[in-house]
Write an enzyme that holds these catalytic residues in place. Structure first.
Site, PDB file in Angstrom:
ATOM      1  N   ASN A 131      -5.477   6.330  15.827  1.00  0.00           N
ATOM      2  CA  ASN A 131      -6.730   6.317  16.584  1.00  0.00           C
ATOM      3  C   ASN A 131      -7.215   7.725  16.913  1.00  0.00           C
ATOM      4  OD1 ASN A 131      -6.548   3.613  16.306  1.00  0.00           O
ATOM      5  ND2 ASN A 131      -6.650   3.120  18.501  1.00  0.00           N
ATOM      6  N   GLU A 132      -6.287   8.699  16.955  1.00  0.00           N
ATOM      7  CA  GLU A 132      -6.744  10.084  17.158  1.00  0.00           C
ATOM      8  C   GLU A 132      -7.595  10.512  15.957  1.00  0.00           C
ATOM      9  OE1 GLU A 132      -3.496   9.202  17.527  1.00  0.00           O
ATOM     10  OE2 GLU A 132      -3.361   9.333  19.709  1.00  0.00           O
TER      11      GLU A 132
ATOM     12  N   GLN B 278       0.843  -1.206   0.000  1.00  0.00           N
ATOM     13  CA  GLN B 278       0.000   0.000   0.000  1.00  0.00           C
ATOM     14  C   GLN B 278       0.871   1.247   0.000  1.00  0.00           C
ATOM     15  OE1 GLN B 278      -2.107   0.491   3.701  1.00  0.00           O
ATOM     16  NE2 GLN B 278      -3.811   1.546   2.732  1.00  0.00           N
ATOM     17  N   GLY B 279       0.811   2.038  -1.055  1.00  0.00           N
ATOM     18  CA  GLY B 279       1.644   3.237  -1.165  1.00  0.00           C
ATOM     19  C   GLY B 279       0.833   4.500  -1.005  1.00  0.00           C
TER      20      GLY B 279
ATOM     21  N   GLU C  85     -10.051  -1.654   5.402  1.00  0.00           N
ATOM     22  CA  GLU C  85      -8.915  -1.705   6.319  1.00  0.00           C
ATOM     23  C   GLU C  85      -9.358  -1.528   7.768  1.00  0.00           C
ATOM     24  OE1 GLU C  85      -6.051   1.327   5.384  1.00  0.00           O
ATOM     25  OE2 GLU C  85      -4.398   0.142   6.217  1.00  0.00           O
TER      26      GLU C  85
ATOM     27  N   SER D 103       1.155   6.632   2.382  1.00  0.00           N
ATOM     28  CA  SER D 103       1.854   7.610   3.224  1.00  0.00           C
ATOM     29  C   SER D 103       3.073   8.181   2.514  1.00  0.00           C
ATOM     30  CB  SER D 103       2.313   6.959   4.531  1.00  0.00           C
ATOM     31  OG  SER D 103       1.222   6.394   5.206  1.00  0.00           O
TER      32      SER D 103
HETATM   33  C1  LIG Z   1       3.173  -0.907  11.353  1.00  0.00           C
HETATM   34  C2  LIG Z   1       2.823   0.151  10.370  1.00  0.00           C
HETATM   35  C3  LIG Z   1       2.551  -0.203   9.062  1.00  0.00           C
HETATM   36  C4  LIG Z   1       2.251   0.783   8.121  1.00  0.00           C
HETATM   37  N1  LIG Z   1       2.047   0.387   6.825  1.00  0.00           N
HETATM   38  C5  LIG Z   1       1.774   1.329   5.889  1.00  0.00           C
HETATM   39  C6  LIG Z   1       1.607   0.942   4.524  1.00  0.00           C
HETATM   40  O1  LIG Z   1       1.711  -0.236   4.178  1.00  0.00           O
HETATM   41  N2  LIG Z   1       1.363   1.901   3.620  1.00  0.00           N
HETATM   42  C7  LIG Z   1       1.229   3.214   3.950  1.00  0.00           C
HETATM   43  O2  LIG Z   1       0.963   4.030   3.084  1.00  0.00           O
HETATM   44  N3  LIG Z   1       1.403   3.627   5.250  1.00  0.00           N
HETATM   45  C8  LIG Z   1       1.679   2.710   6.213  1.00  0.00           C
HETATM   46  N4  LIG Z   1       1.873   3.081   7.526  1.00  0.00           N
HETATM   47  C9  LIG Z   1       1.882   4.508   7.849  1.00  0.00           C
HETATM   48  C10 LIG Z   1       0.658   4.978   8.616  1.00  0.00           C
HETATM   49  O3  LIG Z   1      -0.464   5.016   7.802  1.00  0.00           O
HETATM   50  C11 LIG Z   1       1.000   6.357   9.197  1.00  0.00           C
HETATM   51  O4  LIG Z   1       2.045   6.177  10.146  1.00  0.00           O
HETATM   52  C12 LIG Z   1      -0.186   7.000   9.877  1.00  0.00           C
HETATM   53  O5  LIG Z   1      -1.178   7.347   8.945  1.00  0.00           O
HETATM   54  C13 LIG Z   1       0.222   8.256  10.659  1.00  0.00           C
HETATM   55  O6  LIG Z   1       0.936   9.115   9.844  1.00  0.00           O
HETATM   56  P1  LIG Z   1       2.350   9.710  10.327  1.00  0.00           P
HETATM   57  O7  LIG Z   1       3.198   8.578  10.777  1.00  0.00           O
HETATM   58  O8  LIG Z   1       2.858  10.604   9.259  1.00  0.00           O
HETATM   59  O9  LIG Z   1       2.022  10.561  11.647  1.00  0.00           O
HETATM   60  P2  LIG Z   1       1.426  12.029  11.689  1.00  0.00           P
HETATM   61  O10 LIG Z   1       0.301  12.157  10.721  1.00  0.00           O
HETATM   62  O11 LIG Z   1       2.546  12.994  11.581  1.00  0.00           O
HETATM   63  O12 LIG Z   1       0.820  12.068  13.149  1.00  0.00           O
HETATM   64  C14 LIG Z   1       1.657  12.241  14.321  1.00  0.00           C
HETATM   65  C15 LIG Z   1       0.754  12.262  15.545  1.00  0.00           C
HETATM   66  O13 LIG Z   1      -0.156  13.400  15.453  1.00  0.00           O
HETATM   67  C16 LIG Z   1      -1.501  12.956  15.566  1.00  0.00           C
HETATM   68  N5  LIG Z   1      -2.350  13.761  14.696  1.00  0.00           N
HETATM   69  C17 LIG Z   1      -2.091  14.109  13.414  1.00  0.00           C
HETATM   70  N6  LIG Z   1      -3.130  14.835  12.915  1.00  0.00           N
HETATM   71  C18 LIG Z   1      -4.050  14.938  13.899  1.00  0.00           C
HETATM   72  C19 LIG Z   1      -5.349  15.534  13.996  1.00  0.00           C
HETATM   73  N7  LIG Z   1      -5.886  16.198  12.972  1.00  0.00           N
HETATM   74  N8  LIG Z   1      -6.029  15.417  15.168  1.00  0.00           N
HETATM   75  C20 LIG Z   1      -5.485  14.731  16.221  1.00  0.00           C
HETATM   76  N9  LIG Z   1      -4.246  14.156  16.198  1.00  0.00           N
HETATM   77  C21 LIG Z   1      -3.564  14.235  15.047  1.00  0.00           C
HETATM   78  C22 LIG Z   1      -1.487  11.503  15.101  1.00  0.00           C
HETATM   79  O14 LIG Z   1      -2.593  10.790  15.629  1.00  0.00           O
HETATM   80  C23 LIG Z   1      -0.152  11.018  15.642  1.00  0.00           C
HETATM   81  O15 LIG Z   1      -0.283  10.663  16.987  1.00  0.00           O
HETATM   82  C24 LIG Z   1       2.183   2.148   8.496  1.00  0.00           C
HETATM   83  C25 LIG Z   1       2.439   2.502   9.829  1.00  0.00           C
HETATM   84  C26 LIG Z   1       2.771   1.527  10.750  1.00  0.00           C
HETATM   85  C27 LIG Z   1       3.051   1.940  12.163  1.00  0.00           C
END
Ligand SMILES: Cc1cc2nc3c(=O)[nH]c(=O)nc-3n(C[C@H](O)[C@H](O)[C@H](O)COP(=O)(O)OP(=O)(O)OC[C@H]3O[C@@H](n4cnc5c(N)ncnc54)[C@H](O)[C@@H]3O)c2cc1C
Length: 397
Positions: A380-381, A144-145, A262, A147
């Site tokens: 979860n947020e 899944q691409g 998902e 992020s």
């Molecule tokens: C084990 C694992 C597998 C994954 N696999 C994939 C994959 O296969 N393909 C893919 O595309 N991605 C994948 N991901 C990425 C995942 O989707 C992202 O990590 C996730 O969406 C959060 O994005 P971020 O890490 O950029 O954190 P950020 O978006 O930067 O968030 C950082 C923190 O801020 C909080 N936050 C951000 N915005 C808000 C808001 N508006 N209100 C309240 N809180 C907020 C978040 O909840 C988090 O706690 C994976 C992640 C993990 C941990």
């Protein structure tokens, strides 16, 4: 069996509600027995190395091929793609038996459980024929691409772009956190196809062979030591028009169908947590008296009730789907529920094991992975924001 009196409560007019009748039909129980006996005879023992390592991934693909040959890889799919045309109820039964047997985790899950339902809904017949059977057999593995370095929770902020050229599109940009991307053959991803668009508009959902010229996959390690993540770079990478899924600039609504799978029904079915709960109860029973404090006992019972509740909630979801309904924003509550339950189940195990947890690999490894549940599939947020705004009608934060 017909639905009436099965998972839905019926009421006796003017009196108390009739008892809830929870049972599967004899044919479904027969299906369960067949699955159980096949799994008991075929699940590899000892278990395989982690599917998030290169060696383990290859071993898992071999197992997936065994499943496919026995038509257990995708039980609910049409026979022409390797399925058994099983009902959703039978699919749930299979999932329960699969987890109960301790069978290897599915390294094809992002294809089979996330992309495939979207292809069934939005794909052309040609795309379905080209992609689904190879996905089911593990010949092609999908990642899944979505992020990007600056777009995780804020998915609509993606910067990777698609530029129209004769016969197809040229992709540029970078994806990250791509689970098992270093081992997969294909990627499904969102790209900005209308340069003048903003946010949710002007995105297109692409199906990309990772062997395409201009695509570079760089694997990297996780904190638990496995190497299953990748960054994927696109530099002038060409994909043909028939790799657009669901229409040019329609990517957001297609992607929302994938997130429904998902967070809702398919990625984490209740069998997984029921099996973990059973293992946890066995662990509790096997411990010495001193370790089995009243507080831990209370938490164990509470977690068991939450796993049972999740199963009942899922039966209700399936009832709605069988009735022609769809999974909506409720999938966010679902995702919060299973991910927090998974953490709690593993925390109880570690508290029971105490220092021994350091020596006992499965529970501590499982605990490390459970901690990522509240992050992947949308944090979860973010799910709480969705529930607040779409289910409770609260103003935007
Ligand atoms: C084990 C694992 C597998 C994954 N696999 C994939 C994959 O296969 N393909 C893919 O595309 N991605 C994948 N991901 C990425 C995942 O989707 C992202 O990590 C996730 O969406 C959060 O994005 P971020 O890490 O950029 O954190 P950020 O978006 O930067 O968030 C950082 C923190 O801020 C909080 N936050 C951000 N915005 C808000 C808001 N508006 N209100 C309240 N809180 C907020 C978040 O909840 C988090 O706690 C994976 C992640 C993990 C941990």
């Amino acid at each position: 069996m017909t639905r009436s009196g099965r998972f839905l409560p019926s009421t006796v007019e003017g009196t108390i509600p009739a008892p809830l009748y929870l049972s599967f039909a004899p044919t479904e129980e027969q299906f369960r027995a067949e699955c159980r006996s096949w799994l008991e005879a075929n699940v590899p023992r000892p278990g395989l190395a982690s599917g998030d390592t290169r060696e383990g991934f290859a071993a898992h693909l071999e197992w997936e091929r065994t499943l496919f040959d026995a038509r257990y890889a995708v039980v609910s799919w049409p026979a022409e793609y390797g399925g058994r045309e099983a009902s959703l109820w039978e699919w749930l039964i299979f999932e329960e038996e699969y987890a109960r047997a301790g069978a290897p985790r599915r390294v094809t899950q992002n294809g089979i459980f996330l992309l495939a339902p979207t292809i069934f809904e939005f794909g052309t017949r040609e795309q379905q024929d080209r992609i689904l059977a190879k996905m089911a057999s593990g010949e092609e593995a999908w990642c899944q691409g979505w992020s990007e370095p600056n777009a995780g929770s804020d998915l609509a902020g993606i910067q990777s772009r698609a530029t129209k050229v004769c016969g197809g599109w040229v992709l540029d940009g970078q994806k990250t956190w791509t689970t098992r991307g270093a081992f997969c053959t294909h990627l499904f991803g969102l790209f900005r196809s209308d340069p003048d668009s903003e946010r949710h508009k002007g995105l297109t959902y692409f199906l990309v062979p990772l062997a395409s010229d201009g695509v570079t996959v760089r694997g990297f390690g996780r904190l638990d030591g496995d190497e299953g993540f990748a960054e994927v770079f696109f530099e002038n990478a060409f994909v043909a028009d028939d790799n657009v899924l669901g229409g040019v600039n329609q990517g957001w609504s297609v992607a929302m169908a994938t997130t429904g799978s998902e967070r809702g029904l398919t990625l984490r079915s209740p069998g997984r947590f029921l099996a973990t709960t059973t293992r946890l109860i066995d662990l509790y029973r096997s411990m010495h008296g001193d370790t089995r404090s009243k507080a831990l006992r209370q938490r164990l019972v509470d977690a068991w009730m939450r796993a049972e509740a999740y199963q009942l909630f899922t039966l209700d979801t399936v009832t709605q789907l069988v009735d022609g309904g769809a999974v909506g924003a409720e999938s966010s509550i679902n995702k919060i529920w299973w991910s927090e339950l998974d953490v709690e189940l593993h925390e109880i195990a570690l508290d029971l094991l105490g220092a021994e947890a350091q020596l006992e690999g499965a529970w501590s490894k499982g605990y490390e992975f459970s901690l990522s549940g509240p992050i992947y599939a949308g944090t979860n947020e973010i799910q709480r924001n969705i529930a607040a705004e779409r289910l409770l009608g609260l103003p935007r934060a």
